[in-house]
Design a protein around this motif. Structure first.
Motif, PDB file in Angstrom:
ATOM      1  N   GLY A 116     -48.790 135.387 -15.041  1.00 40.41           N
ATOM      2  CA  GLY A 116     -48.084 136.663 -15.036  1.00 40.41           C
ATOM      3  C   GLY A 116     -49.017 137.818 -14.742  1.00 40.41           C
ATOM      4  O   GLY A 116     -48.732 138.676 -13.893  1.00 40.41           O
ATOM      5  N   PHE A 117     -50.160 137.857 -15.411  1.00 40.91           N
ATOM      6  CA  PHE A 117     -51.159 138.898 -15.169  1.00 40.91           C
ATOM      7  C   PHE A 117     -51.682 138.819 -13.735  1.00 40.91           C
ATOM      8  O   PHE A 117     -51.827 139.836 -13.054  1.00 40.91           O
ATOM      9  N   ALA A 118     -51.979 137.607 -13.269  1.00 41.70           N
ATOM     10  CA  ALA A 118     -52.574 137.435 -11.937  1.00 41.70           C
ATOM     11  C   ALA A 118     -51.641 137.899 -10.822  1.00 41.70           C
ATOM     12  O   ALA A 118     -52.103 138.456  -9.822  1.00 41.70           O
ATOM     13  N   PHE A 119     -50.340 137.705 -10.983  1.00 42.25           N
ATOM     14  CA  PHE A 119     -49.397 138.076  -9.940  1.00 42.25           C
ATOM     15  C   PHE A 119     -48.988 139.552  -9.992  1.00 42.25           C
ATOM     16  O   PHE A 119     -48.531 140.092  -8.986  1.00 42.25           O
ATOM     17  N   ARG A 128     -50.982 133.754  -4.511  1.00 39.80           N
ATOM     18  CA  ARG A 128     -51.014 132.296  -4.665  1.00 39.80           C
ATOM     19  C   ARG A 128     -52.028 131.909  -5.729  1.00 39.80           C
ATOM     20  O   ARG A 128     -53.129 132.450  -5.770  1.00 39.80           O
ATOM     21  N   ILE A 129     -51.623 130.952  -6.582  1.00 38.09           N
ATOM     22  CA  ILE A 129     -52.546 130.348  -7.545  1.00 38.09           C
ATOM     23  C   ILE A 129     -52.533 128.849  -7.285  1.00 38.09           C
ATOM     24  O   ILE A 129     -51.473 128.208  -7.324  1.00 38.09           O
ATOM     25  N   GLU A 130     -53.707 128.304  -6.995  1.00 32.91           N
ATOM     26  CA  GLU A 130     -53.848 126.876  -6.721  1.00 32.91           C
ATOM     27  C   GLU A 130     -54.244 126.138  -7.994  1.00 32.91           C
ATOM     28  O   GLU A 130     -54.927 126.696  -8.859  1.00 32.91           O
ATOM     29  N   VAL A 143     -48.348 120.070 -17.386  1.00 32.12           N
ATOM     30  CA  VAL A 143     -48.242 121.497 -17.689  1.00 32.12           C
ATOM     31  C   VAL A 143     -48.005 122.298 -16.415  1.00 32.12           C
ATOM     32  O   VAL A 143     -47.135 123.170 -16.366  1.00 32.12           O
ATOM     33  N   ALA A 144     -48.767 122.003 -15.354  1.00 30.37           N
ATOM     34  CA  ALA A 144     -48.593 122.731 -14.094  1.00 30.37           C
ATOM     35  C   ALA A 144     -47.175 122.536 -13.546  1.00 30.37           C
ATOM     36  O   ALA A 144     -46.527 123.497 -13.120  1.00 30.37           O
ATOM     37  N   ARG A 145     -46.696 121.306 -13.581  1.00 28.49           N
ATOM     38  CA  ARG A 145     -45.346 121.009 -13.079  1.00 28.49           C
ATOM     39  C   ARG A 145     -44.293 121.767 -13.879  1.00 28.49           C
ATOM     40  O   ARG A 145     -43.359 122.348 -13.315  1.00 28.49           O
ATOM     41  N   LYS A 146     -44.436 121.762 -15.194  1.00 25.30           N
ATOM     42  CA  LYS A 146     -43.479 122.428 -16.076  1.00 25.30           C
ATOM     43  C   LYS A 146     -43.352 123.914 -15.756  1.00 25.30           C
ATOM     44  O   LYS A 146     -42.286 124.499 -15.887  1.00 25.30           O
ATOM     45  N   LEU A 147     -44.459 124.519 -15.309  1.00 24.09           N
ATOM     46  CA  LEU A 147     -44.484 125.957 -15.061  1.00 24.09           C
ATOM     47  C   LEU A 147     -44.161 126.336 -13.617  1.00 24.09           C
ATOM     48  O   LEU A 147     -44.289 127.495 -13.237  1.00 24.09           O
ATOM     49  N   GLY A 148     -43.747 125.353 -12.805  1.00 22.88           N
ATOM     50  CA  GLY A 148     -43.276 125.667 -11.461  1.00 22.88           C
ATOM     51  C   GLY A 148     -44.257 125.450 -10.332  1.00 22.88           C
ATOM     52  O   GLY A 148     -43.935 125.748  -9.180  1.00 22.88           O
ATOM     53  N   PHE A 149     -45.452 124.944 -10.618  1.00 26.28           N
ATOM     54  CA  PHE A 149     -46.378 124.644  -9.536  1.00 26.28           C
ATOM     55  C   PHE A 149     -45.770 123.558  -8.655  1.00 26.28           C
ATOM     56  O   PHE A 149     -45.218 122.580  -9.159  1.00 26.28           O
ATOM     57  N   GLU A 176     -43.597 134.548  -5.878  1.00 27.49           N
ATOM     58  CA  GLU A 176     -42.132 134.586  -5.897  1.00 27.49           C
ATOM     59  C   GLU A 176     -41.483 133.297  -6.392  1.00 27.49           C
ATOM     60  O   GLU A 176     -40.258 133.228  -6.531  1.00 27.49           O
ATOM     61  N   ASP A 177     -42.263 132.248  -6.663  1.00 25.80           N
ATOM     62  CA  ASP A 177     -41.693 130.978  -7.124  1.00 25.80           C
ATOM     63  C   ASP A 177     -41.091 131.117  -8.522  1.00 25.80           C
ATOM     64  O   ASP A 177     -41.671 131.777  -9.390  1.00 25.80           O
ATOM     65  N   PRO A 178     -39.944 130.439  -8.753  1.00 26.69           N
ATOM     66  CA  PRO A 178     -39.405 130.397 -10.113  1.00 26.69           C
ATOM     67  C   PRO A 178     -40.376 129.655 -11.026  1.00 26.69           C
ATOM     68  O   PRO A 178     -41.066 128.736 -10.593  1.00 26.69           O
ATOM     69  N   ARG A 179     -40.433 130.044 -12.265  1.00 22.86           N
ATOM     70  CA  ARG A 179     -41.343 129.418 -13.229  1.00 22.86           C
ATOM     71  C   ARG A 179     -40.614 128.319 -13.994  1.00 22.86           C
ATOM     72  O   ARG A 179     -40.568 128.303 -15.211  1.00 22.86           O
TER      73      ARG A 179
END
Length: 187
Positions: A116-119, A128-130, A143-149, A176-179
């Motif tokens: 949230g802070f980064a965007f 983009r966050i990789e 965890v990454a999958r759960k958060l929309g990565f 802009e991706d849903p979380r």
């Protein structure tokens, strides 16, 4: 870059300090952390001192912030989370938690607040966050999958771990991706 602390009701993120060195050293001596990270193994107090005294300050100076994860504002460090600048609009996220802090939602909360802070335009203004992890690191992937990565593939010998190249998974989250949890990840 300005130093910033972040928090939610359940997690507090602040730059690690000298007083965190022993907790960092103890946590990073865990064989699970050694298996899934590029940190030195065995991890020594000297490694923790260099991390806190040199790596963290230089990261903040170069748009690559690192936060200690705490369960309360004045609590001990139970993990780390950071962003490694790729360019002015993209970073790579990295994180770990001490064994006794896992499976309680702390990392999920920490990643949510960091992303949230980064965007935010008044944060880092990233697009983009990789996320990358060694193939098989299912805990980090969950965890990454759960958060929309979104899973983007396997990088053959994509990461170097203590002199050995290993295959890595790659995913990314766009501003802009849903979380929300997404499909398309390896089983």
């Amino acid at each position: 870059m300005f130093v910033v602390t972040l928090n939610t009701d359940s997690v507090w993120l602040s730059p690690p300090v000298i007083g965190d060195i022993d907790a960092i050293c103890a946590a990073c001596s865990d064989s699970v952390i050694a298996e899934w990270t590029t940190m030195p193994s065995p991890y020594t107090r000297s490694d923790a001192e260099q991390f806190v005294r040199r790596t963290v300050p230089s990261g903040w100076a170069d748009r690559s912030p690192v936060w200690a994860i705490r369960e309360r504002a004045d609590g001990p460090a139970v993990g780390m989370i950071g962003l490694l600048a790729r360019d002015s609009s993209a970073s790579e996220i990295g994180y770990w938690l001490a064994a006794d802090a896992r499976s309680r939602g702390l990392m999920t909360a920490a990643i949510e607040v960091v992303c949230g802070f980064a965007f935010r335009p008044d944060g880092m203004g990233l697009e983009r966050i990789e996320w990358r992890a060694f193939v098989g690191n299912r805990g980090s992937a969950a965890v990454a999958r759960k958060l929309g990565f979104r899973f983007e593939g396997v990088q053959r010998r994509g990461l170097l771990q203590r002199g050995v190249r290993r295959d890595s998974w790659m995913a990314a989250l766009l501003a802009e991706d849903p979380r929300t949890q997404v499909d398309g990840w390896p089983d």
